[in-house]
Design a protein around this motif. Structure first.
Motif, short mmCIF file in Angstrom:
data_model
loop_
_atom_site.label_atom_id
_atom_site.label_comp_id
_atom_site.label_asym_id
_atom_site.label_seq_id
_atom_site.Cartn_x
_atom_site.Cartn_y
_atom_site.Cartn_z
N LYS A 187 5.96 -0.72 -5.94
CA LYS A 187 5.79 -1.24 -4.58
C LYS A 187 5.09 -0.24 -3.66
CE LYS A 187 9.54 -4.62 -4.64
NZ LYS A 187 10.72 -5.15 -3.94
N ILE A 237 -3.43 -7.96 -0.02
CA ILE A 237 -2.73 -7.13 -1.01
C ILE A 237 -2.64 -7.88 -2.34
CG2 ILE A 237 -0.48 -6.15 -1.61
CD1 ILE A 237 -0.11 -5.48 1.36
N ALA A 252 1.78 -1.62 -2.38
CA ALA A 252 1.87 -2.56 -1.28
C ALA A 252 2.26 -1.86 0.02
CB ALA A 252 2.88 -3.66 -1.61
N TYR A 295 -2.95 -6.84 -6.60
CA TYR A 295 -2.09 -7.39 -7.64
C TYR A 295 -2.82 -8.32 -8.60
CZ TYR A 295 2.13 -5.37 -5.67
OH TYR A 295 3.10 -4.49 -5.25
N MET A 298 8.10 -9.58 -4.12
CA MET A 298 7.90 -8.66 -3.02
C MET A 298 8.90 -8.82 -1.89
SD MET A 298 5.45 -6.91 -4.18
CE MET A 298 5.22 -5.90 -2.72
N TRP A 353 -0.76 -9.37 3.65
CA TRP A 353 -0.14 -9.65 2.35
C TRP A 353 -1.08 -10.42 1.43
CZ3 TRP A 353 3.70 -7.01 0.64
CH2 TRP A 353 4.68 -6.52 1.50
#
Length: 284
Positions: A174, A190, A177, A195, A107, A187
């Protein structure tokens, strides 16, 4: 006429192919079967039908469970529990550490990213013997010799597991995100909410790899536990081969348990294991 005339040839070809598969399977299964049979026979009868060979060598006759009773009387149950503890803790911690590392590499862009990732990829290609001495020195300086931490901590970070997560997370769009970030999602959320659910096959693949690496470890537990008060399964197996006498049926019983536990874990999860490797871009 041509289609009908081809049918016997195709049937013969298919039959020969399945026969070849059966022969190959027999060759691979035979040693395990003989070990199972030998573990169910008295120690004096194991080699009685081998020289010369007779079909009785592949049958558990006379049948007895004395070998299994003997190994548990000698503390093999505690050895299994020790190994399961080390393997499960390593597996759980490894999923957190390697998953987070793979997510970060997939990422974020930062200085030295390609170099660090290349070093991680190279790390799982190196034989353990190449790093055993420096790892032993660091462990000794930390005061971890004869401590369970010496078995767990060095095995948590695994280059192959990081690579699996990195490859999978890199293939996830992406946009997920970015949309979550616009909504103010952190994050960590996320990773956990988006994920991780998508990467279930990769998580299973990495968990199995970490478990099997610990289950099969021999050299490092031998070095890290010099007093051998805390034995794991591969080191414990060596204890059943005594200096002046080998109790063969007990040694076979230990080998059977050592082999069957990972197999019992791998078989029901085989589909997810293959999916995880394929999803990470590794082709067999």
């Amino acid at each position: 006429m041509t289609a009908r005339s081809d049918r016997p040839g195709k049937a013969l070809s298919l039959g020969l192919k399945h026969l070849a598969y059966l022969i190959i399977a027999f060759i691979f299964v035979l040693p395990l079967w003989w070990a199972i049979v030998s573990s169910l026979r008295p120690n004096s009868a194991i080699f009685a039908d081998i020289f010369p060979f007779t079909p009785k060598a592949l049958l558990p006759a006379p049948f007895t469970l004395e070998a299994y009773g003997g190994i548990f009387e000698r503390g093999f149950g505690l050895i299994i529990a020790n190994t399961m503890l080390v393997a499960l803790v390593t597996m759980a911690a490894g999923l957190i550490v390697n998953g987070a590392a793979g997510f970060a590499f997939a990422m974020f862009d930062f200085k030295g990213k390609k170099f660090i990732l290349s070093a991680i990829i190279i790390s799982f290609m190196l034989p353990f013997e190449a790093i055993a001495l420096p790892l032993y020195t660091v462990t000794q300086q930390l005061g971890w010799l004869d401590n369970i931490a010496a078995l767990i901590v060095p095995s948590v970070a695994n280059g192959l597991a990081v690579f699996l997560f990195y490859q999978f997370f890199s293939q996830v769009p992406k946009d997920y995100a970015e949309a979550a970030r616009l909504d103010g999602v952190s994050w960590i959320d996320i990773l956990l909410r988006i994920y991780v659910p998508l990467s279930l096959p990769t998580c299973i693949s990495a968990a199995l790899l970490l478990f099997i690496f610990q289950w099969e470890a021999f050299l490092w537990p031998l070095l890290a536990m010099p007093s051998q008060q805390f034995k794991v399964i591969q080191v414990g197996m060596a204890a059943f081969q005594q200096q002046y006498q080998t109790i063969w049926n007990q040694l076979f019983a230990v080998s059977v348990i050592t082999a069957l536990i990972p197999i019992a874990l791998l078989l029901p999860l085989q589909r997810y294991y293959v999916q995880g490797l394929a999803g990470a871009g590794i082709k067999g």
